[in-house]
Motif scaffolding. Structure first.
Motif, PDB file in Angstrom:
ATOM      1  N   PRO A 152       0.817  -1.218   0.000  1.00  0.00           N
ATOM      2  CA  PRO A 152       0.000   0.000   0.000  1.00  0.00           C
ATOM      3  C   PRO A 152       0.850   1.267   0.000  1.00  0.00           C
ATOM      4  N   ARG A 167      -6.206  11.589  -4.011  1.00  0.00           N
ATOM      5  CA  ARG A 167      -7.198  11.291  -2.976  1.00  0.00           C
ATOM      6  C   ARG A 167      -8.493  10.753  -3.567  1.00  0.00           C
ATOM      7  N   ILE A 170      -7.399   7.131  -3.635  1.00  0.00           N
ATOM      8  CA  ILE A 170      -7.104   6.574  -2.311  1.00  0.00           C
ATOM      9  C   ILE A 170      -7.576   7.601  -1.268  1.00  0.00           C
ATOM     10  N   LEU A 173      -5.585   8.445   2.123  1.00  0.00           N
ATOM     11  CA  LEU A 173      -4.137   8.601   2.026  1.00  0.00           C
ATOM     12  C   LEU A 173      -3.649   9.842   2.769  1.00  0.00           C
ATOM     13  N   ASN A 216      -5.506   1.213   2.058  1.00  0.00           N
ATOM     14  CA  ASN A 216      -5.009   1.931   0.882  1.00  0.00           C
ATOM     15  C   ASN A 216      -4.665   1.005  -0.277  1.00  0.00           C
TER      16      ASN A 216
END
Length: 281
Positions: A152, A167, A170, A173, A216
């Protein structure tokens, strides 16, 4: 025993806003300043991670010639992957033995409004789509880390446009914002010391929170169709010489496979072959 992988680009570093910052010619002084800043940002992550007990760190120089970071500028306890060509380029050296990855100094994909020095792997490559979704370098590298090695991405940095982009892929994050783009070559840069402090705080925070790392990891089911859109037909002509590639139209080529690792390597092959087209234009 935590093993950490760092991929370091330069366009997303604080204060970097010009192509002169990104290559030693024509202005070595400006370039050297940018490399020093990137090294400071990488060291902020590295030194915090080592203080938190990380046992091994590999830093992959992922920009342009991939010989930007000077080993004497980095913490002496890290391993550094430098030079090119190298298989998987920006993700070279990554394998399943690493627990997490961090992307430093990344930028938004080509064509992004207020994306400082935005591009996608190569100046002649306008868009990279996989199964109909357009991705930038951060997204494609994160997909490779997740799908091929089960690693990840836990922290990344860059300008506001890039962070918004990554973002969306993910959501949880951790990020460090280095600047806010005004145009392709202008930005409001955050105070350098504040940026370095943010790296330290965010690195410390995420390394203490192992439980969220797996959230993630990205998923994307195959088979995969890679579609590349180039800025002119000559670039597409060059990529079309690679076996397995299909021509879609004047500026687009496509490639299909069941393995994401092959997607990533085909992408690298397609933008690497563009180097010789400069002699034909």
């Amino acid at each position: 025993m935590t093993r950490l992988y760092i991929s370091a680009d330069i366009e997303g570093a604080c204060g970097v806003v010009s192509t002169h910052h990104c290559a030693p010619h024509p202005d070595r002084t400006v370039y050297d300043w940018a490399v020093n800043q990137l090294a400071a940002e990488v060291n902020a992550v590295v030194q915090t991670a080592l203080a938190e007990g990380v046992s091994h760190i590999l830093v992959n120089d992922s920009h342009f010639t991939m010989t930007n970071l000077r080993l004497d500028q980095l913490d002496s306890r890290v391993s550094v992957l430098t030079g090119k060509p190298k298989r998987c380029a920006m993700s070279a050296g990554l394998d399943a033995s690493y627990d997490a990855a961090i992307y430093v100094g990344y930028h938004a994909k080509a064509g992004t409004h207020q994306g400082v020095l935005c591009h996608t792997f190569h100046s002649k490559l306008f868009d990279v789509s996989i199964n109909g979704v357009s991705y930038g370098e951060g997204g494609i590298n994160a997909l490779y880390a997740s799908l091929v090695h089960g690693v990840p991405v836990i922290l990344t940095s860059g300008d506001r446009a890039y962070l918004s982009e990554i973002r969306s892929l993910i959501p949880g994050l951790e990020t460090v914002e280095t600047k806010v783009g005004l145009t392709y070559t202008a930005a409001e840069c955050h105070p350098v010391q504040a940026v370095l402090a943010d790296y330290q705080a965010k690195t410390c925070q995420i390394l203490k929170n192992h439980a969220v790392w797996s959230k993630n990891l990205l998923t994307l089911k195959g088979p995969y169709e890679l579609v590349l859109t180039f800025i002119n037909p000559l670039a597409a002509d060059a990529a079309n010489t690679i076996p397995g590639v299909q021509r879609v139209d004047g500026t687009r080529i496509a490639f299909q496979t069941d393995q994401f690792e092959v997607v990533y390597q085909m992408l690298q092959s397609c933008y690497s072959i563009l180097a010789y087209t400069q002699y034909l234009e």
